[in-house]
Design an enzyme around this catalytic site. Structure first.
Site, short mmCIF file in Angstrom:
data_model
loop_
_atom_site.label_atom_id
_atom_site.label_comp_id
_atom_site.label_asym_id
_atom_site.label_seq_id
_atom_site.Cartn_x
_atom_site.Cartn_y
_atom_site.Cartn_z
CB VAL A 172 -0.93 0.00 1.23
CG1 VAL A 172 -1.61 1.35 1.39
CG2 VAL A 172 -1.98 -1.11 1.08
CB ALA A 230 3.93 -3.18 7.66
CG LEU A 239 6.66 0.90 3.55
CD1 LEU A 239 8.12 0.51 3.60
CD2 LEU A 239 6.40 1.85 2.39
CD GLU A 240 4.83 -5.97 4.83
OE1 GLU A 240 4.33 -7.08 4.60
OE2 GLU A 240 5.74 -5.80 5.69
CG MET A 241 -1.49 -6.20 3.91
SD MET A 241 -2.23 -7.75 4.47
CE MET A 241 -3.70 -7.79 3.46
#
Length: 350
Positions: A110, A149, A151-153
């Site tokens: 994301v 996170a 940067l992730e979900m």
């Protein structure tokens, strides 16, 4: 009396020294003996090479599947709605159609590109530590990382529960799996059950360990011997041939030890603990299906398996290997490749 006591102490010292020597660094001497026996005794030598080291084990065939529960987890794993902007699923970084990982050097979520390569989800249930920095030791705890996170979900369990509970199809799936009501615990339970089913048994090397001397070819057998002789097996061991230990990345001449570039270097476990002793410690990766999971290392620095072998030899054991040894090691690592998890074919046929 003094002489007898001196003699007794001397004998005990020799026995202790021999005993300690046989506990530590047993591999090279055993392998040399094995090589001699394999030439002298044919099939008997093959049997010795299969069973002399009990640090590596074959993956057993899967037991009965709880299909309703695994189906719920499979559906959740592929659902992009679990992320904050509906664009990223677990499968986005762990491709179930190919190798359980991805082909890019680092993952993109994301919040954009991360800093580390995604590890394969295949056989992940056999690991003791998770993430490159080994911050958790269970599949359930591991899920908190990508969920939260940025940067992730970039999501949270309350948001995920609200989303899942709003979908009638999930109500049916969870009812069939007998895990209602929909909650963070039941969602995690289903996801863990699905990931635990993603095993890849029946690699050629597993068949070799189980007694089929023709399951792997001569270069792969020589590679297996070199794998032990060089000490690779000291870190890459167990059913997953890795995935449990933490080791410093770069004992010899590795650029991660260059303090002038420290700001741009991944310091591994130190980034979680801030303990100086943890600088450059990374989880030892599993070598199962390694030939199918490039790019390699935490930063995805190379797509070449042979180049990865050279890097490991140079910075971990301080050796420059002959090409014949590299080729043999590559043949052995290819023998660790197995078909995709059987459960995926079952789910995909429904």
């Amino acid at each position: 009396m003094v002489n007898r006591r001196t003699l007794l102490i001397g004998c005990l010292s020799i026995v202790i020294a021999i005993g300690v020597g046989s506990i530590f660094l047993p591999v090279h001497s055993l392998i040399d003996e094995q090589n001699h026996d394999s030439h002298s005794h044919g099939a008997k030598g093959d049997e010795d090479s299969r069973h002399q080291n009990t640090l590596v084990f074959p993956i057993p065939p899967p037991s009965d599947y709880d299909l309703p529960l695994i189906r719920a987890g499979w559906t959740l794993f592929r659902d992009k709605g679990l992320s904050s902007n509906n664009s990223v699923s677990c499968e986005s970084c762990h491709n179930l159609q190919t190798n359980g990982a991805e082909i890019t050097p680092v993952s993109v979520g994301v919040g954009g590109a991360g800093s580390r390569n995604a590890l394969t989800v295949f056989n992940a249930a056999l690991n003791y530590r998770f993430f490159w920095d080994g911050r958790t030791n269970s599949l359930k705890k591991q899920m908190d990382g990508p969920v939260h996170a940025p940067l992730e979900m970039a999501s949270s369990w309350p948001l995920i529960v609200a989303y899942v509970a709003s979908k009638p199809e999930y109500e049916t799936l969870f009812d069939d799996a007998d895990i209602l009501p929909i909650s963070a615990a039941s969602i995690q339970y289903a996801l863990v059950a699905f990931q635990e089913s993603l095993l890849t048994p029946n690699a050629p090397f597993d068949r070799y360990l189980n007694g089929d001397q023709y399951a792997i070819n001569s270069p792969a057998k020589q590679g297996w011997m070199a794998f032990q002789r060089l000490g690779c097996i000291n870190c890459h061991q167990g059913q997953n041939i890795g995935g449990s230990l933490m080791q410093r990345f770069g004992y010899y001449g590795n650029d991660t030890r260059d303090k002038t570039q420290a700001k741009n270097i991944d310091m591994g476990r130190f980034q979680v603990t801030e303990n100086d002793a943890d600088k450059y410690l990374f989880r030892v990766a599993s070598l199962r299906n390694v030939a199918e999971t490039p790019p390699y290392f935490h930063d995805g620095r190379t797509n070449s398996l042979e180049e990865a072998i050279k890097i490991m030899a140079n910075i971990q054991i301080g050796q420059s290997l002959e090409q014949s040894v590299i080729s043999d090691l590559s043949a052995f690592l290819h023998a660790l490749s197995a078909p995709r998890p059987q459960i995926l074919e079952i789910l995909e046929r429904e």
